[in-house]
Design a protein around this motif. Structure first.
Motif, short mmCIF file in Angstrom:
data_model
loop_
_atom_site.label_atom_id
_atom_site.label_comp_id
_atom_site.label_asym_id
_atom_site.label_seq_id
_atom_site.Cartn_x
_atom_site.Cartn_y
_atom_site.Cartn_z
N LEU A 77 0.81 -1.22 0.00
CA LEU A 77 0.00 0.00 0.00
C LEU A 77 0.85 1.28 0.00
O LEU A 77 0.32 2.39 0.14
CB LEU A 77 -0.91 0.01 1.23
N ASP A 134 -0.30 3.65 -2.54
CA ASP A 134 -1.76 3.88 -2.58
C ASP A 134 -2.14 4.74 -1.37
O ASP A 134 -2.40 4.23 -0.28
CB ASP A 134 -2.53 2.56 -2.57
N SER A 176 -4.77 6.35 -0.87
CA SER A 176 -6.21 6.38 -0.56
C SER A 176 -6.59 5.39 0.54
O SER A 176 -7.71 5.43 1.04
CB SER A 176 -7.02 6.09 -1.82
#
Length: 582
Positions: free
Chosen positions: A65, A68, A70
């Motif tokens: 992650l 990422d 978000s």
């Protein structure tokens, strides 16, 4: 499976786990919050370090992650742990089914191991039943955690094995009591706490929700059905009867050892005298079940049920009431329903009531047909006929007499004649008495009708009829007396001819039997060199042989080898001892 799980591909790992005999404890120890109270059961010694599912996911997920922004790492880690718990729950449910179907539940199972397992822990060598306990403990916790209360309810509705973990489960289960009482009641029952379980169900019976009340009543009845403690049964039955009478009476149909009829009828029912309609409802259903369904031997309760029906009918319509009295449709339907019950009871093959006891209750009431039936059951046919004649039910009296053995039509004729003569005698003293004149006319007509309809009936003795007919009755050509005498005479002649024919046929049959017997005794046989044995079909020759009375000839050697009886022909199977004895 373990490699896929390490890669957090949990859905793919599931199928591989199902295809292998993995050790379920390897999954359990990944969740330390679930096994806090199981460590002494799982490990043979305190492990140095145990990796959790959170540790495994934490070593892989953050790197994935990193690019990422978000997604929150902590949130995603929590999702992975929850998904892993769901996977474990699914797998443990499957394992529980497998272990509980094992013939020898105390054997030590063999598990596959893999270098990809997350932990190398010092496990105890458990038996299957010990593993089932741990599996059920984890399953229960996960059902609670995931809010799968329907599954938890079904779980405790069936036998369980984790009874050794009662102390560990009591806390989390009792926390559900306020909102999920039915689950807690089942939990307590499974752990043998019957009284506490019944208390929970009783409290649920106070709920404003009728569905919960019905469930509480039904489950309480199920538990009471296997109990022997009469007082405990009564203590709990009382609230069921008040909350749901229809459910309460289902207790009676169970194979109860308690309560006994005396304690229920004379002990319990009087305690609810403040609600007579309920007491009456329970009394009726209890007696019906004991008498009509279970066929209890004690005659008292059979008679008690009959008396109950009678008293109920007389509450609906007084015993001395006028049958022509008009009642509402609903009231009539209620009367008819109980009347049908009473009639079914009287004719039921299992009933053992005392007819005389019931007769005393319904004598001279509107239950005429039932009174007549009871007279017939007691063999008091003349009383039944007199009762029907008293109520001017002539057709019923004639059918009653004609349908039963004996000379009841003759007895009915005598009763008609007695009433006719008595009315005639009194009328000669009071010639202006219209009631006597009408009575004499009615019974004169009934006598005429009886002789016309049953002239040839075997129950009507023509000699008695001719003896009792008044001398001043005119024998007219087309009158009923002439018609009766002609019909009775023809019938007598026919019966006499039939008797003579039967006697002749019987004599002929006897003569034929005598002739066959004589012929059997005179049977002869000619033995030549060509004569063959009727058994082996070989020539008799010069060998010893046997001849049966009907001429059957066999070698003596054949008879000995086959162990033939000398009394029974082995070919036709005729038994000569029976034949000649006849």
């Amino acid at each position: 499976a373990w490699a896929l799980m390490r890669d957090l591909n949990l859905k793919a790992a599931r199928q591989y786990f199902l295809e292998t005999s993995f050790d379920p404890r390897q999954l359990m120890i990944l969740f330390p919050d679930l096994i806090t109270l199981l460590k002494t059961r799982i490990f043979s010694e305190q492990p140095k370090a145990v990796k959790s599912m959170l540790d495994i996911a934490g070593a892989t997920l953050p790197a994935r992650l990193a690019n990422d922004k978000s997604k929150n790492v902590a949130v995603e880690l929590n999702k992975i742990v929850i998904e892993a718990k769901e996977l474990m729950l699914d797998l443990l449910e499957q394992r529980r089914k497998a272990f509980t179907s094992t013939p020898n539940i105390k054997e030590i199972p063999t598990f596959l191991s893999s270098p990809y397992e997350f932990n190398s822990a010092p496990f105890k060598p458990p038996r299957s039943d010990e593993l089932i306990e741990m599996i059920e403990y984890i399953i229960i916790q996960l059902y609670i955690e995931f809010g799968r209360l329907d599954k938890l309810k079904a779980f405790f509705s069936a036998p369980i094995f984790c009874k050794g973990l009662e102390a560990e489960l009591t806390g989390p289960m009792m926390a559900l009591k306020d909102k999920h009482g039915p689950i807690v009641a089942r939990f307590l029952e499974r752990f043998g706490k019957i009284r506490e379980s019944l208390d929970v169900w009783r409290n649920l019976g106070l709920s404003p929700d009728r569905t919960i009340v019905e469930e509480a009543a039904t489950e309480t009845v199920r538990i009471l059905g296997s109990m022997k403690d009469t007082q405990m049964i009564f203590d709990n039955f009382r609230w069921i009867a008040q909350a749901s009478p229809d459910v309460a009476v289902t207790l009676f149909s169970q194979p109860l050892e308690a309560p006994a009829p005396d304690s229920f009828i004379n002990g319990f029912l009087p305690t609810i005298k403040d609600n007579p309609s309920l007491a009456n409802f329970l009394r009726e259903n209890y007696l019906e079940t004991m008498v009509l369904a279970k066929g209890i031997d004690d005659e008292r309760w059979h008679s008690t049920l009959g008396i109950h029906y009678i008293e109920t009918l007389f509450r609906l319509r007084p015993a001395n009431s006028d049958m022509t009295l008009i009642v509402s449709d609903s009231h009539f339907a209620q009367i008819q329903a109980y009347l049908n019950k009473f009639r079914k009871f009287l004719r039921h093959p299992l009933t053992k009531y005392r007819g005389r006891t019931l007769l005393e209750k319904i004598s001279n009431s509107w239950l005429l047909a039932e009174e007549v039936f009871l007279y017939g059951k007691e063999g008091e046919h003349l009383s039944a006929l007199r009762k029907l004649i008293k109520h001017r039910e002539f057709r019923m009296a004639e059918e009653y007499a004609a349908e039963r053995p004996g000379k009841l039509l003759t007895d009915l004729f005598k009763i008609y004649m007695d009433v006719y003569r008595e009315a005639r005698r009194k009328l000669s003293e009071r010639p202006k008495d219209e009631k006597l004149a009408q009575a004499m006319l009615i019974f004169s007509n009934q006598i005429e009708e009886l002789l016309r309809k049953y002239a040839t009936h075997p129950s009507l003795d023509s000699l008695v009829v001719l003896e009792l007919i008044p001398d001043d009755w005119i024998l007219e050509k087309d009158g009923f007396l002439m018609k009766y005498m002609l019909a009775a005479s023809d019938n007598s002649m026919s019966l006499k001819r039939n008797a003579q024919i039967s006697s002749t046929l019987s004599q002929m049959d006897i003569m034929e039997v005598d002739a066959r017997l004589a012929k059997s005794k005179q049977a002869t046989v000619r033995v030549t060199f060509d004569k063959v044995c009727d058994f082996c079909m070989k020539k008799i020759g010069e060998k010893a042989f046997l001849i049966y009375p009907n001429g059957i000839t066999i070698h003596q050697a054949c008879s000995i080898s086959q162990n033939f009886s000398l009394l029974i022909d082995p070919i036709t199977k005729q038994h000569f001892e029976k034949t000649f004895a006849e």
